[in-house]
Design a protein around this motif. Structure first.
Motif, PDB file in Angstrom:
ATOM      1  N   GLN A 178       0.875  -1.187   0.039  1.00 53.18           N
ATOM      2  CA  GLN A 178       0.064  -0.137   0.028  1.00 53.18           C
ATOM      3  C   GLN A 178       0.884   1.242   0.053  1.00 53.18           C
ATOM      4  O   GLN A 178       2.087   1.030   0.309  1.00 53.18           O
ATOM      5  CB  GLN A 178      -0.935  -0.061   1.269  1.00 53.18           C
ATOM      6  N   GLU A 179       0.038   2.349  -0.215  1.00 52.09           N
ATOM      7  CA  GLU A 179       1.125   3.820  -0.300  1.00 52.09           C
ATOM      8  C   GLU A 179       2.095   3.752   0.600  1.00 52.09           C
ATOM      9  O   GLU A 179       3.299   3.612  -0.201  1.00 52.09           O
ATOM     10  CB  GLU A 179      -0.062   4.832   0.019  1.00 52.09           C
ATOM     11  N   PHE A 180       2.222   4.091   1.887  1.00 51.70           N
ATOM     12  CA  PHE A 180       3.546   4.279   2.371  1.00 51.70           C
ATOM     13  C   PHE A 180       4.406   3.207   2.359  1.00 51.70           C
ATOM     14  O   PHE A 180       5.706   3.328   2.302  1.00 51.70           O
ATOM     15  CB  PHE A 180       3.005   4.668   3.995  1.00 51.70           C
ATOM     16  N   GLN A 181       3.989   2.055   2.528  1.00 53.25           N
ATOM     17  CA  GLN A 181       4.578   0.741   2.776  1.00 53.25           C
ATOM     18  C   GLN A 181       5.482   0.598   1.459  1.00 53.25           C
ATOM     19  O   GLN A 181       6.821   0.348   1.595  1.00 53.25           O
ATOM     20  CB  GLN A 181       4.185  -0.379   2.898  1.00 53.25           C
ATOM     21  N   LYS A 182       4.825   0.836   0.430  1.00 56.73           N
ATOM     22  CA  LYS A 182       5.388   0.533  -0.837  1.00 56.73           C
ATOM     23  C   LYS A 182       6.407   1.641  -1.174  1.00 56.73           C
ATOM     24  O   LYS A 182       7.476   1.448  -1.457  1.00 56.73           O
ATOM     25  CB  LYS A 182       4.555   0.892  -1.866  1.00 56.73           C
ATOM     26  N   ALA A 235       3.208  -8.845  -6.049  1.00 58.52           N
ATOM     27  CA  ALA A 235       3.506  -7.610  -5.882  1.00 58.52           C
ATOM     28  C   ALA A 235       4.827  -7.493  -5.208  1.00 58.52           C
ATOM     29  O   ALA A 235       5.628  -6.539  -5.486  1.00 58.52           O
ATOM     30  CB  ALA A 235       2.350  -6.980  -4.959  1.00 58.52           C
ATOM     31  N   VAL A 236       5.096  -8.128  -4.134  1.00 59.78           N
ATOM     32  CA  VAL A 236       6.403  -8.151  -3.461  1.00 59.78           C
ATOM     33  C   VAL A 236       7.520  -8.396  -4.527  1.00 59.78           C
ATOM     34  O   VAL A 236       8.532  -7.717  -4.484  1.00 59.78           O
ATOM     35  CB  VAL A 236       6.472  -9.176  -2.418  1.00 59.78           C
ATOM     36  N   ARG A 237       7.219  -9.221  -5.224  1.00 57.35           N
ATOM     37  CA  ARG A 237       8.436  -9.874  -6.277  1.00 57.35           C
ATOM     38  C   ARG A 237       8.736  -8.561  -7.058  1.00 57.35           C
ATOM     39  O   ARG A 237       9.803  -8.113  -7.507  1.00 57.35           O
ATOM     40  CB  ARG A 237       8.107 -11.242  -7.066  1.00 57.35           C
ATOM     41  N   LYS A 238       7.546  -7.775  -7.584  1.00 53.04           N
ATOM     42  CA  LYS A 238       7.591  -6.881  -8.543  1.00 53.04           C
ATOM     43  C   LYS A 238       8.397  -5.811  -7.859  1.00 53.04           C
ATOM     44  O   LYS A 238       9.394  -5.066  -8.360  1.00 53.04           O
ATOM     45  CB  LYS A 238       6.294  -6.347  -8.876  1.00 53.04           C
ATOM     46  N   ILE A 239       8.091  -5.304  -6.585  1.00 51.15           N
ATOM     47  CA  ILE A 239       8.955  -4.365  -5.826  1.00 51.15           C
ATOM     48  C   ILE A 239      10.489  -4.667  -5.671  1.00 51.15           C
ATOM     49  O   ILE A 239      11.304  -3.902  -5.904  1.00 51.15           O
ATOM     50  CB  ILE A 239       8.065  -3.819  -4.749  1.00 51.15           C
ATOM     51  N   LEU A 240      10.396  -5.779  -5.213  1.00 52.15           N
ATOM     52  CA  LEU A 240      12.196  -6.301  -5.018  1.00 52.15           C
ATOM     53  C   LEU A 240      13.208  -6.345  -6.145  1.00 52.15           C
ATOM     54  O   LEU A 240      13.963  -6.198  -6.109  1.00 52.15           O
ATOM     55  CB  LEU A 240      11.959  -7.535  -4.223  1.00 52.15           C
ATOM     56  N   SER A 241      12.201  -6.523  -7.310  1.00 58.00           N
ATOM     57  CA  SER A 241      13.072  -6.672  -8.607  1.00 58.00           C
ATOM     58  C   SER A 241      13.528  -5.344  -9.013  1.00 58.00           C
ATOM     59  O   SER A 241      14.251  -4.959  -9.916  1.00 58.00           O
ATOM     60  CB  SER A 241      12.091  -6.964  -9.931  1.00 58.00           C
ATOM     61  N   ILE A 242      13.306  -4.127  -8.365  1.00 57.53           N
ATOM     62  CA  ILE A 242      13.908  -2.830  -8.512  1.00 57.53           C
ATOM     63  C   ILE A 242      15.300  -3.139  -8.275  1.00 57.53           C
ATOM     64  O   ILE A 242      16.103  -2.208  -9.188  1.00 57.53           O
ATOM     65  CB  ILE A 242      13.531  -1.779  -7.515  1.00 57.53           C
ATOM     66  N   LYS A 243      15.630  -3.659  -7.573  1.00 56.19           N
ATOM     67  CA  LYS A 243      17.119  -3.991  -7.115  1.00 56.19           C
ATOM     68  C   LYS A 243      17.607  -5.235  -7.131  1.00 56.19           C
ATOM     69  O   LYS A 243      17.034  -6.118  -6.049  1.00 56.19           O
ATOM     70  CB  LYS A 243      17.602  -3.198  -5.795  1.00 56.19           C
ATOM     71  N   ARG A 244      18.032  -5.941  -7.996  1.00 56.32           N
ATOM     72  CA  ARG A 244      18.530  -7.230  -8.141  1.00 56.32           C
ATOM     73  C   ARG A 244      19.437  -7.573  -7.258  1.00 56.32           C
ATOM     74  O   ARG A 244      20.487  -7.075  -6.966  1.00 56.32           O
ATOM     75  CB  ARG A 244      18.920  -7.549  -9.524  1.00 56.32           C
ATOM     76  N   ALA A 245      19.245  -8.648  -6.503  1.00 55.71           N
ATOM     77  CA  ALA A 245      20.454  -9.248  -5.540  1.00 55.71           C
ATOM     78  C   ALA A 245      20.941 -10.498  -6.052  1.00 55.71           C
ATOM     79  O   ALA A 245      20.331 -11.377  -6.447  1.00 55.71           O
ATOM     80  CB  ALA A 245      19.637  -9.313  -4.283  1.00 55.71           C
ATOM     81  N   PRO A 246      22.356 -10.746  -5.731  1.00 61.74           N
ATOM     82  CA  PRO A 246      22.728 -12.118  -6.048  1.00 61.74           C
ATOM     83  C   PRO A 246      22.482 -13.236  -5.135  1.00 61.74           C
ATOM     84  O   PRO A 246      22.293 -14.145  -5.597  1.00 61.74           O
ATOM     85  CB  PRO A 246      24.367 -11.574  -5.654  1.00 61.74           C
ATOM     86  N   THR A 247      22.140 -12.904  -4.115  1.00 61.30           N
ATOM     87  CA  THR A 247      21.462 -13.923  -3.191  1.00 61.30           C
ATOM     88  C   THR A 247      19.841 -13.794  -2.892  1.00 61.30           C
ATOM     89  O   THR A 247      19.746 -12.464  -2.422  1.00 61.30           O
ATOM     90  CB  THR A 247      22.352 -14.104  -1.902  1.00 61.30           C
ATOM     91  N   GLU A 248      19.120 -14.462  -3.282  1.00 64.18           N
ATOM     92  CA  GLU A 248      17.671 -14.308  -2.909  1.00 64.18           C
ATOM     93  C   GLU A 248      17.224 -15.640  -2.033  1.00 64.18           C
ATOM     94  O   GLU A 248      17.679 -16.932  -2.671  1.00 64.18           O
ATOM     95  CB  GLU A 248      16.911 -14.226  -4.043  1.00 64.18           C
TER      96      GLU A 248
END
Lengths: 445, 186
Positions: A385-389, A416-429
Motif C-alpha cells: 500500500q501507499e506508505f509501505q510501498k 506484488a512483493v516480487r515486483k517491488i523487490l525486482s527494483i534492485k536485483r540481488a545476487p542472493t535471494e
C-alpha cells in the motif's frame, strides 16, 4: 621485572613501622592458625590489613554449589576450619514445608553464602529469613511466596530475580532500600503487589541498571523510576491504567511492549523517558507503544533528542494511522546512524484505510540514515500500500549501504512483493516460511 | 626398610656409646649453645630425629642458623617439659595435614607454656617449630594464636598483634560492606 621494586618498597615500609608478626608466616602456618577459627572470624580478617586481605581469602576452603531437596545438609557445614559456601539451591518436594529450611539458611549465612536459589512446586511461603542472608549477592526465587513478615537485610544484593513470586509492594520497597547496590532486577509474573483496586507496582531505585518487568494480567498501575537504568524490558498487560517510565539518561537498550491502551491515553507517560535516552543503542517498540508515543508527541514537528548511538531500531505500528506513521518518520529523523531497522506492521481494523497521499516522499528523502547508514532492513507484514510501498522503494533505490533486506508477507501479495523487490536485483535471494508466512530475503554484496 | 632402620639404630647406638651422651647440643643463630635430651629431640622433632639418625649431629653444637637463641631456648624448654610430663610416645602427632588431623586440646602445662610467651617469642617459636618439624609444638602455638584472634574485631586484632592499619578509611568501609555478613552482631 616490574614487580621487584614494588616488593622491596613494601618491605621497607613494613620495617619502618615495626615488624608485623603475621607477615613472616608462610601459607601453611597461616592456614594452620586459621583452621581453629570459625568462618566468620576468618572472613573478617581481610579487614585487618592489606597483607591479610591478600593472603587469607585464598586459604579458606570453598564449597562451590550445593543443591538440597530436603532440609538437612548431607555433609554438615562445619564450624572450623572455615569454609565458604558460594551457591545454595533449594528445591524441596511438594510435601516438605519450605519453612523447615530456615535453619539451613541460618547456617549457610554463617558461611558467606553469596547465591541462593529457591524453587517451589507451588506458591508456598518461604522461611522468613530468606531476605536476610546478609552475604547474598544473587537471589533467585521461583514460584513461591514471600511472607509479609520477612526480615529484609541484604546489603550486598546485586541481582534479584523473582519469577512467579507473590510479594508485597512494601517488601519490594524494603529490598530496594536495603540493597543499595542492586543492579539487576527481574520481576516476571509477580503477584500480590497491590491490594484490591489499586493493584500497582512501583520500582524506585537509583542503582538498578537492568530491569525486566513483566506483570500479571491483574496489575493496573506500573511506575518505574530508575535513573541508572542501562537496559530495560517492560511489558504492560490489558488492565494497566497508568504507566510511568521515568527518564534514565544512561539507558542503552530499551524494549517496550504496551499491550492495550487505557481509556485515558494521558495516563501513559513514556515520552520523558525517550526524550532523555540520548545514549540509546537499541530500541524496540512493540504492541501499542508507537501509538502511545505518537499521541504524546502529537503536534511536535521534530523530536528534540538526537539518538547518535542508536544502531538498532525495531518498531511495530499500524500503517493506516497517520499519526503513527508520522511518529516513525520523526523517530527515524532522530537516528542519524541507524544500521538495522525492522518494521512490523499490524493493521488496526477500527481505523479506515483511507490514508491520504501525503508528503511522505519528501519526508523520506530528508531522513539521512536511510540513505547513508542503514545496512539491514526487515519488514514484517508487508502490504503493497501507499506508505509501505514508498518506504520499500525508497530504501531499495536510495540506500547506499544496504546489504540485507527481508520481507515477510501474505501469500496473496507474493507477486506484488516480487515486483517491488525486482527494483534492485540481488545476487542472493532466499524464499522461506521463516515467520509462519512467506518470507523473502535478499542479500547485496 | 626394616633392615635399613635396624642399621640406622645400630649406628645410632654405636655413636651414643662412642660419645657416651644422651643429649645433643644445639647452636642458635647467634651462637648460643643449648643441650636437650636426645630421646625427646628425636621424638618431638622430625628434623632432629633425621639428623640424629643420619649422624649429622655435631658434638660441639649443631648449627641451627634459622633459629634465634630465645626461640631455641623455648624449644629446648618445651622438649624438657615434655620429657618430664608425658609418658613417652603418648603424644606423637600422626598426621601432618592440618585440616584432617583431629587436634587434641593443649594440656594444662602446654597452655601455661605458651601463655607466658610474648607475642614475638610466640611467633618465633611457631617458625622454629615449623623449621624443626615439631608437629605438636606447632599445633599448640598456632592454637594459641588463633585463640588470641577468636571473637576479636579487626581493630582489636590490629591492637593485640601490633599490626599497622594500611587501609584508607574508604577502603575499610568498602571491605566492611563486602563482609557485612561476617561483621553481623558487632
Amino acid at each position: 621485572m616490574a614487580r621487584r621494586p614494588r616488593k622491596r618498597r613494601r618491605r621497607d615500609a613494613a620495617a619502618a613501622e615495626g615488624p608485623d608478626c603475621f607477615s613472616r608466616l608462610n601459607e601453611d602456618l597461616l592456614r594452620s592458625i586459621l583452621s581453629n577459627l570459625p568462618t566468620r572470624s576468618a572472613a573478617t580478617l581481610a579487614a585487618v590489613s592489606r597483607h591479610f586481605r591478600r593472603e587469607i581469602p585464598a586459604l579458606l576452603d570453598r564449597v562451590d554449589s550445593l543443591t538440597l531437596h530436603e532440609p538437612h545438609f548431607q555433609d554438615p557445614l562445619r564450624a572450623t576450619p572455615p569454609v565458604l559456601l558460594r551457591r545454595l539451591a533449594l528445591a524441596p518436594h511438594r510435601a516438605i514445608p519450605p519453612s523447615t529450611f530456615r535453619p539451613i539458611l541460618d547456617d549457610a549465612a554463617l558461611h558467606g553464602l553469596s547465591e541462593l536459589a529457591f524453587r517451589l512446586t507451588r506458591r508456598a511461603r518461604l522461611p522468613k529469613n530468606v531476605l536476610s542472608v546478609k552475604s547474598l549477592a544473587v537471589l533467585d526465587l521461583d514460584n513461591c511466596a514471600v511472607a509479609p513478615w520477612s526480615n529484609v537485610a541484604c546489603p550486598c544484593l546485586r541481582t534479584l530475580r523473582l519469577n512467579r513470586v507473590a510479594i508485597l509492594q512494601e517488601l519490594i520497597n524494603k529490598i530496594l532500600a536495603s540493597a543499595s547496590c542492586l543492579e539487576t532486577l527481574e520481576m516476571v509474573y509477580c503477584t500480590g503487589l497491590g491490594t484490591g483496586r489499586s493493584a500497582g507496582c512501583t520500582v524506585e531505585s537509583s542503582s538498578v541498571r537492568n530491569l525486566v518487568f513483566r506483570p500479571t494480567r491483574k496489575l493496573e498501575q506500573i511506575i518505574i523510576r530508575a535513573s541508572a537504568l542501562r537496559t530495560v524490558t517492560l511489558y504492560t498487560r490489558s488492565r494497566v491504567k497508568r504507566l510511568e517510565l521515568a527518564p534514565a539518561p544512561k539507558v542503552r537498550k530499551a524494549y517496550l511492549h504496551i499491550a492495550k491502551l487505557p481509556a485515558k491515553l494521558e495516563a501513559f507517560r513514556v515520552r520523558p523517558f525517550l526524550d532523555a535516552g540520548v545514549k540509546l543503542e537499541c530500541l524496540t517498540l512493540r504492541g501499542n507503544s508507537v501509538k502511545v508515543l505518537s499521541s504524546e508527541f502529537k503536534g511536535i514537528p521534530k523530536l528534540t533528542v538526537m539518538f547518535q548511538d542508536l544502531r538498532i531500531l525495531s518498531v511495530s505500528l499500524n500503517p493506516s494511522s497517520i499519526e503513527e506513521t508520522y511518529f516513525l518518520l520523526k523517530l527515524l529523523e532522530s537516528c542519524p546512524h541507524l544500521e538495522n531497522f525492522s518494521l512490523s506492521v499490524h493493521e488496526d481494523m477500527e481505523q479506515a484505510n483511507n490514508m491520504p497521499s501525503t508528503d511522505h516522499k519528501e519526508r523520506l528523502s530528508s531522513i539521512s540514515c536511510l540513505t547513508t547508514s542503514l545496512v539491514q532492513f526487515k519488514f514484517r507484514g508487508f502490504k503493497p500500500q501507499e506508505f509501505q510501498k514508498e518506504l520499500m522503494v525508497f530504501l531499495l533505490t536510495r540506500g547506499k549501504k544496504l546489504k540485507k533486506v527481508g520481507v515477510e508477507f501474505e501469500k496473496s501479495q507474493a507477486d506484488a512483493v516480487r515486483k517491488i523487490l525486482s527494483i534492485k536485483r540481488a545476487p542472493t535471494e532466499r524464499a522461506s516460511t521463516k515467520y509462519g508466512n512467506h518470507y523473502m530475503e535478499l542479500e547485496y554484496s | 626398610m626394616e633392615v635399613d632402620k635396624g642399621k640406622g639404630e645400630a649406628e645410632e647406638t654405636r655413636k651414643v656409646a662412642e660419645a657416651d651422651r644422651d643429649t645433643v647440643t644445639l647452636k642458635s643463630s647467634d651462637g648460643k649453645l643449648f643441650e636437650v635430651s636426645k630421646e625427646a629431640a628425636a621424638r618431638l622433632s622430625t628434623v632432629l630425629a633425621g639428623m640424629i639418625a643420619g649422624g649429622s649431629i655435631d658434638d660441639n653444637g649443631t648449627d641451627l642458623k634459622q633459629i634465634g637463641s630465645e626461640a631455641l631456648e623455648n624449644v629446648v624448654d618445651y622438649c624438657n617439659k615434655h620429657a618430664n610430663s608425658i609418658p613417652s610416645a603418648a603424644l606423637i602427632s600422626s598426621s601432618i595435614s592440618f585440616n584432617t588431623a583431629p587436634f587434641k586440646e593443649p594440656e594444662e602445662w602446654e597452655r601455661k607454656f605458651v601463655d607466658r610467651l610474648s607475642h614475638d617469642a610466640l611467633f618465633d617459636l611457631v617458625e622454629a617449630a615449623n623449621f624443626l618439624g615439631m608437629e605438636r609444638l606447632l599445633d599448640v602455638t598456632c592454637h594459641k594464636i588463633s585463640e588470641m584472634m577468636k571473637g576479636k574485631s579487626p581493630d582489636q586484632i590490629r591492637e593485640v598483634f601490633n599490626i599497622k592499619n594500611d587501609y584508607t578509611k574508604e577502603e575499610l568501609e568498602e571491605i566492611r560492606q563486602e563482609l557485612a555478613w561476617a561483621f553481623y552482631d558487632d
